[in-house]
Design a protein around this motif. Structure first.
Motif, short mmCIF file in Angstrom:
data_model
loop_
_atom_site.label_atom_id
_atom_site.label_comp_id
_atom_site.label_asym_id
_atom_site.label_seq_id
_atom_site.Cartn_x
_atom_site.Cartn_y
_atom_site.Cartn_z
N LEU A 1 14.69 5.04 3.60
CA LEU A 1 14.55 6.34 2.93
C LEU A 1 15.30 7.47 3.63
CD1 LEU A 1 10.72 6.22 2.16
CD2 LEU A 1 12.60 5.78 0.57
N TYR A 2 15.49 7.33 4.94
CA TYR A 2 16.10 8.40 5.72
C TYR A 2 17.23 7.85 6.59
CZ TYR A 2 11.66 10.60 4.46
OH TYR A 2 10.59 11.09 3.76
N THR A 3 18.01 8.78 7.13
CA THR A 3 19.03 8.40 8.11
C THR A 3 18.40 8.45 9.49
OG1 THR A 3 20.78 9.35 6.73
CG2 THR A 3 21.29 8.96 9.05
N ILE A 4 18.26 7.29 10.10
CA ILE A 4 17.58 7.20 11.39
C ILE A 4 18.58 6.88 12.49
CG2 ILE A 4 15.91 5.86 12.74
CD1 ILE A 4 14.19 5.59 10.33
N GLU A 5 18.50 7.63 13.57
CA GLU A 5 19.29 7.33 14.76
C GLU A 5 18.40 6.58 15.75
OE1 GLU A 5 21.93 10.41 16.43
OE2 GLU A 5 21.15 11.71 14.83
N TYR A 6 18.89 5.48 16.25
CA TYR A 6 18.09 4.68 17.17
C TYR A 6 19.00 3.84 18.05
CZ TYR A 6 19.07 0.91 13.86
OH TYR A 6 19.71 0.00 13.05
N LYS A 7 18.42 3.32 19.11
CA LYS A 7 19.11 2.40 19.99
C LYS A 7 18.45 1.03 19.90
CE LYS A 7 20.61 5.78 23.50
NZ LYS A 7 20.48 6.16 24.93
N GLU A 8 19.28 0.00 19.88
CA GLU A 8 18.77 -1.38 19.93
C GLU A 8 18.56 -1.72 21.40
OE1 GLU A 8 17.78 -3.40 17.76
OE2 GLU A 8 18.68 -2.89 15.82
N THR A 9 17.33 -1.96 21.78
CA THR A 9 17.02 -2.30 23.16
C THR A 9 16.23 -3.60 23.21
OG1 THR A 9 14.87 -1.20 23.26
CG2 THR A 9 16.82 0.17 23.59
N GLY A 10 15.98 -4.08 24.40
CA GLY A 10 15.14 -5.26 24.55
C GLY A 10 13.70 -5.00 24.17
N TYR A 11 13.41 -3.74 23.90
CA TYR A 11 12.06 -3.34 23.51
C TYR A 11 12.05 -2.83 22.07
CZ TYR A 11 11.42 -3.61 28.53
OH TYR A 11 11.38 -4.05 29.83
N GLY B 1 0.82 -1.20 0.00
CA GLY B 1 0.00 0.00 0.00
C GLY B 1 0.86 1.25 0.00
N THR B 2 0.25 2.38 0.37
CA THR B 2 0.94 3.67 0.37
C THR B 2 0.61 4.42 1.64
OG1 THR B 2 0.66 3.74 -2.03
CG2 THR B 2 1.34 5.76 -0.95
N ILE B 3 1.60 5.06 2.23
CA ILE B 3 1.37 5.89 3.41
C ILE B 3 1.83 7.31 3.12
CG2 ILE B 3 1.73 3.93 4.94
CD1 ILE B 3 4.39 5.27 5.77
N THR B 4 1.33 8.23 3.90
CA THR B 4 1.80 9.62 3.86
C THR B 4 2.67 9.85 5.09
OG1 THR B 4 -0.19 10.36 2.71
CG2 THR B 4 1.11 12.03 3.84
N PHE B 5 3.89 10.32 4.87
CA PHE B 5 4.83 10.56 5.97
C PHE B 5 5.07 12.07 6.09
CE2 PHE B 5 9.37 10.93 7.41
CZ PHE B 5 9.09 10.64 8.73
N LYS C 1 7.09 16.08 3.57
CA LYS C 1 5.77 15.50 3.28
C LYS C 1 5.94 14.63 2.05
CE LYS C 1 4.46 19.80 0.90
NZ LYS C 1 3.44 20.85 0.75
N LYS C 2 5.71 13.36 2.21
CA LYS C 2 6.01 12.42 1.13
C LYS C 2 5.04 11.26 1.13
CE LYS C 2 10.23 11.64 0.00
NZ LYS C 2 11.65 11.21 -0.06
N ARG C 3 4.65 10.84 -0.07
CA ARG C 3 3.88 9.61 -0.25
C ARG C 3 4.87 8.48 -0.44
NH1 ARG C 3 -1.30 8.38 0.49
NH2 ARG C 3 -1.66 7.52 -1.58
N ILE C 4 4.76 7.45 0.36
CA ILE C 4 5.71 6.35 0.35
C ILE C 4 4.97 5.04 0.08
CG2 ILE C 4 7.42 5.06 1.68
CD1 ILE C 4 7.81 7.58 3.37
N GLU C 5 5.45 4.28 -0.89
CA GLU C 5 4.87 2.97 -1.18
C GLU C 5 5.65 1.89 -0.42
OE1 GLU C 5 3.66 2.02 -5.06
OE2 GLU C 5 3.58 4.08 -5.77
N TYR C 6 4.93 0.92 0.09
CA TYR C 6 5.55 -0.18 0.82
C TYR C 6 5.03 -1.51 0.29
CZ TYR C 6 1.08 -0.26 3.35
OH TYR C 6 -0.25 -0.33 3.65
N LYS C 7 5.73 -2.58 0.62
CA LYS C 7 5.37 -3.91 0.16
C LYS C 7 4.82 -4.75 1.31
CE LYS C 7 9.55 -4.58 -1.30
NZ LYS C 7 10.76 -5.21 -1.87
N LYS C 8 4.22 -5.85 0.94
CA LYS C 8 3.71 -6.78 1.94
C LYS C 8 4.86 -7.24 2.84
CE LYS C 8 1.36 -11.24 2.47
NZ LYS C 8 0.84 -12.45 1.78
N ASP C 9 4.59 -7.35 4.13
CA ASP C 9 5.53 -7.79 5.17
C ASP C 9 6.55 -6.72 5.55
OD1 ASP C 9 4.32 -10.31 5.35
OD2 ASP C 9 5.58 -11.13 3.75
#
Length: 359
Positions: A51-61, A17-21, A33-41
């Motif tokens: 699509l972007y550079t994401i900063e995140y931490k890997e946690t048990g959650y 489907g497609t989402i708006t981000f 503001k962007k329309r983004i298409e994604y695939k099943k799963d």
């Protein structure tokens, strides 16, 4: 809100489907503001991370989102006075998507999980707002227009449909010409082609849970060696159509590189079909790699992904694909070609010897 993250709650899309981000900065300015298409799963994190550079931490959650950066924005939390706030809404039943968003057509939903707990749904809107103690930014403050991007995708879809129509006409012409040629397609041959098309489709869907492990490229190579380029191209068309209908990915970003990639692949095999097995295997690996890179091209052009990150992330999958093709071509190509040759050329007693030559 980003701080509430459920353990092992990663959700994937049930269908394409497609989402708006949307990204809203501290000054209540929409900087993305962007329309983004994604695939099943796909998951929301996977889509945004491609699509972007994401900063995140890997946690048990799962993934703890710290910041996100694009070509025109860079927002992040410092954990004390600045944070990221998620907002989510779904289009109402019976309402069609329009290139200018009216939030009256959407139902707002409270976000009570982290990014891994948000399930992708067609035409949903997902926003990340930058906030502090003095600002309360929200995506619902403005109407948002997507005319340029939406129209470009719409024009691209029209091109795909026109090309598909031309290809269908070419298929019909091919069948008519074949019926009038000296070697007409018999009912028996048509049944064999149909069965081989089904075999190609079924084996790929059965093995879809193992990334890049399938017999698709092997079977196409065997088909080209026995059926020729024209008849194999018909099988390719049927396979691409069935695969995208079944996977819910009837989108030009998927269909065009898939079809072109397979056509280039069978073209390479057709040129090398009488060569030794090692050269043929190298040709198959090259064709499969071109097939994979065509998806990168369409994602760069239409989704504006980070090329370097996409290519690096794809390396393990390419290694798996190349290993699978090398093993199956070296050990299975000759025996399968021989058996299919005996079936296809039964009346003429044509078969393939161990040296790969048709006798």
């Amino acid at each position: 809100m980003v701080y509430v993250i459920l353990h092992n709650n990663q959700k994937s899309a049930n269908r394409a489907g497609t989402i708006t981000f949307i990204v809203n900065n501290m000054d209540n300015q929409i900087v993305e503001k962007k329309r983004i298409e994604y695939k099943k799963d796909d998951t929301l994190f996977e889509v945004l991370n491609s699509l972007y550079t994401i900063e995140y931490k890997e946690t048990g959650y799962d993934h703890y989102l710290i910041g996100i950066q694009g070509d025109s924005f860079n927002i992040k939390t410092n954990g004390t006075s600045t944070w990221l706030w998620f907002e989510l809404c779904y289009i109402k039943d019976g309402v069609s998507y329009k290139d200018t968003i009216d939030f009256n057509d959407y139902v707002k939903q409270t976000v009570s999980t982290g990014i891994d707990g948000i399930e992708l749904k067609d035409n949903m809107i997902f926003a990340i707002n930058e906030r502090d103690n003095l600002h309360n930014t929200s995506m619902f403050n403005d109407s948002i227009s997507f005319n340029s991007y939406y129209n470009s995708i719409k024009a691209f879809r029209i091109i795909v449909y026109v090309l598909s129509g031309i290809f269908l006409i070419a298929v019909v012409v091919f069948l008519i010409v074949s019926r009038k040629s000296d070697h007409k397609i018999t009912v028996r041959e048509l049944c064999i082609l149909a069965f081989m098309s089904v075999l190609l489709f079924v084996q790929e869907e059965l093995l879809v849970f193992i990334p890049n492990f399938q017999f698709t490229f092997l079977l196409l190579a065997v088909y080209v060696s026995q059926f020729g380029f024209k008849k194999t191209s018909l099988i390719v068309f049927v396979h691409v159509l069935l695969d995208n209908i079944y996977m819910g990915s009837l989108t030009p970003i998927v269909m065009i590189p898939m079809w072109l990639g397979y056509m280039i692949y069978i073209g390479i095999i057709w040129l090398l079909k009488n060569k030794n097995i090692l050269l043929l295997t190298l040709g198959a690996i090259l064709g499969a790699y071109i097939y994979s890179m065509l998806f990168l091209v369409t994602n760069i052009v239409f989704l504006k992904i980070n090329v370097y990150l996409y290519w690096i992330a794809d390396i393990p999958f390419e290694i798996m694909l190349i290993s699978t093709i090398a093993f199956t071509m070296i050990y299975l190509y000759k025996p399968l070609s021989r058996k299919l040759g005996e079936l296809w050329n039964k009346d003429n007693e044509v078969y393939i010897e161990d040296n790969g030559e048709i006798l």
